[in-house]
Design an enzyme around this catalytic site. Structure first.
Site, PDB file in Angstrom:
ATOM      1  N   GLY A  10       0.765  -1.159  -0.144  1.00  7.30           N
ATOM      2  CA  GLY A  10       0.047  -0.085   0.062  1.00  7.30           C
ATOM      3  C   GLY A  10       0.928   1.148  -0.027  1.00  7.30           C
ATOM      4  O   GLY A  10       2.152   1.171  -0.478  1.00  7.30           O
ATOM      5  N   CYS A  11       0.288   2.334   0.274  1.00  2.96           N
ATOM      6  CA  CYS A  11       1.138   3.562   0.448  1.00  2.96           C
ATOM      7  C   CYS A  11       2.501   3.552   1.338  1.00  2.96           C
ATOM      8  O   CYS A  11       2.259   3.178   2.220  1.00  2.96           O
ATOM      9  CB  CYS A  11       0.238   4.668   0.859  1.00  2.96           C
ATOM     10  SG  CYS A  11       0.804   6.329   0.915  1.00  2.96           S
ATOM     11  N   PHE A  12       3.375   3.751   0.745  1.00  2.30           N
ATOM     12  CA  PHE A  12       4.914   3.914   1.535  1.00  2.30           C
ATOM     13  C   PHE A  12       4.856   4.784   2.595  1.00  2.30           C
ATOM     14  O   PHE A  12       5.554   4.684   3.530  1.00  2.30           O
ATOM     15  CB  PHE A  12       5.912   3.998   0.419  1.00  2.30           C
ATOM     16  CG  PHE A  12       5.744   5.337  -0.491  1.00  2.30           C
ATOM     17  CD1 PHE A  12       5.141   6.435  -0.488  1.00  2.30           C
ATOM     18  CD2 PHE A  12       6.426   4.992  -1.835  1.00  2.30           C
ATOM     19  CE1 PHE A  12       4.925   7.395  -1.309  1.00  2.30           C
ATOM     20  CE2 PHE A  12       6.262   6.099  -2.865  1.00  2.30           C
ATOM     21  CZ  PHE A  12       5.475   7.197  -2.420  1.00  2.30           C
ATOM     22  N   TRP A  13       3.730   5.667   2.892  1.00  2.00           N
ATOM     23  CA  TRP A  13       3.695   6.547   3.990  1.00  2.00           C
ATOM     24  C   TRP A  13       3.681   5.729   5.160  1.00  2.00           C
ATOM     25  O   TRP A  13       4.333   6.084   6.282  1.00  2.00           O
ATOM     26  CB  TRP A  13       2.870   7.725   3.796  1.00  2.00           C
ATOM     27  CG  TRP A  13       2.899   8.715   2.831  1.00  2.00           C
ATOM     28  CD1 TRP A  13       3.975   8.952   2.005  1.00  2.00           C
ATOM     29  CD2 TRP A  13       1.842   9.422   2.291  1.00  2.00           C
ATOM     30  NE1 TRP A  13       3.652   9.877   1.022  1.00  2.00           N
ATOM     31  CE2 TRP A  13       2.374  10.146   1.214  1.00  2.00           C
ATOM     32  CE3 TRP A  13       0.484   9.778   2.408  1.00  2.00           C
ATOM     33  CZ2 TRP A  13       1.653  11.195   0.626  1.00  2.00           C
ATOM     34  CZ3 TRP A  13      -0.218  10.660   1.971  1.00  2.00           C
ATOM     35  CH2 TRP A  13       0.564  11.430   0.842  1.00  2.00           C
ATOM     36  N   HIS A 153      -2.495   2.233   7.337  1.00  2.00           N
ATOM     37  CA  HIS A 153      -1.594   1.280   7.944  1.00  2.00           C
ATOM     38  C   HIS A 153      -1.967   1.281   9.752  1.00  2.00           C
ATOM     39  O   HIS A 153      -1.914   2.392  10.030  1.00  2.00           O
ATOM     40  CB  HIS A 153      -0.224   1.162   7.668  1.00  2.00           C
ATOM     41  CG  HIS A 153       0.022   0.845   6.277  1.00  2.00           C
ATOM     42  ND1 HIS A 153       0.138   1.931   5.334  1.00  2.00           N
ATOM     43  CD2 HIS A 153       0.332  -0.238   5.605  1.00  2.00           C
ATOM     44  CE1 HIS A 153       0.281   1.330   4.253  1.00  2.00           C
ATOM     45  NE2 HIS A 153       0.539  -0.028   4.286  1.00  2.00           N
TER      46      HIS A 153
END
Length: 163
Positions: A10-13, A153
């Site tokens: 998913g989003c790396f953040w 997350h």
């Protein structure tokens, strides 16, 4: 010895924000891997996943422990999606650098599937690592710079590994 692992979920953040604090992790960098173009950007990264490069001290943690935590903080059973993020950029993937890493990744997927914690089977792909390109500066340490920023997350489960 400092080693590197390459994962996407998913989003790396959100990945970066949670993984950076693991014991033994020495650095993280958001970026792109697994796609078709050189020098990908946020606006142009066909086939690339939003990924994380995780540098870790192999005397303080292991590749298996990194993957264990990776499976605790995202849903590995949703194909090309995490939260509101949809598309192959947001796929769950492990980019292995050699056969030993591939074997460990296969073992972890089996452990996660056998745990019964998820209703559906793991769809995390195992892809050979080729090259990692760092994301733009504004993506690095994003949630530290923007504490109220978007993330999909969280820590869903305790360790899958039996102590």
């Amino acid at each position: 010895m400092i080693k590197k692992a390459y994962i996407a979920g998913g989003c790396f953040w959100g990945l970066e924000d949670l993984i950076r604090d693991l014991p033994g992790v020495t650095a993280t960098e958001a970026g792109y891997t697994g796609g078709t173009n050189e020098n990908p950007t946020y606006e142009n990264h066909p086939g690339h996943a939003e990924a994380l490069e995780v540098a870790y001290d192999s005397e303080k943690t292991s590749y298996k422990q990194i993957l264990d935590f990776f499976f605790q903080i995202h849903n590995p059973t949703t194909l090309n999606q995490q939260g509101n993020d949809v598309g192959t950029s947001y796929r769950s993937a492990i980019f292995f650098q050699d056969e030993a890493e591939k074997k460990i990744a296969e073992e972890m997927i089996e452990i996660v599937n056998e745990s019964g914690r998820w209703q559906d089977p793991v769809v995390t792909t195992l892809e050979p690592f080729t090259r990692f390109w760092p994301a733009e500066d504004y993506h690095q340490d994003y949630l530290q710079k923007n504490p109220d920023g978007y993330t999909c997350h969280s820590i869903y489960f305790d360790s899958y590994l039996k102590e």
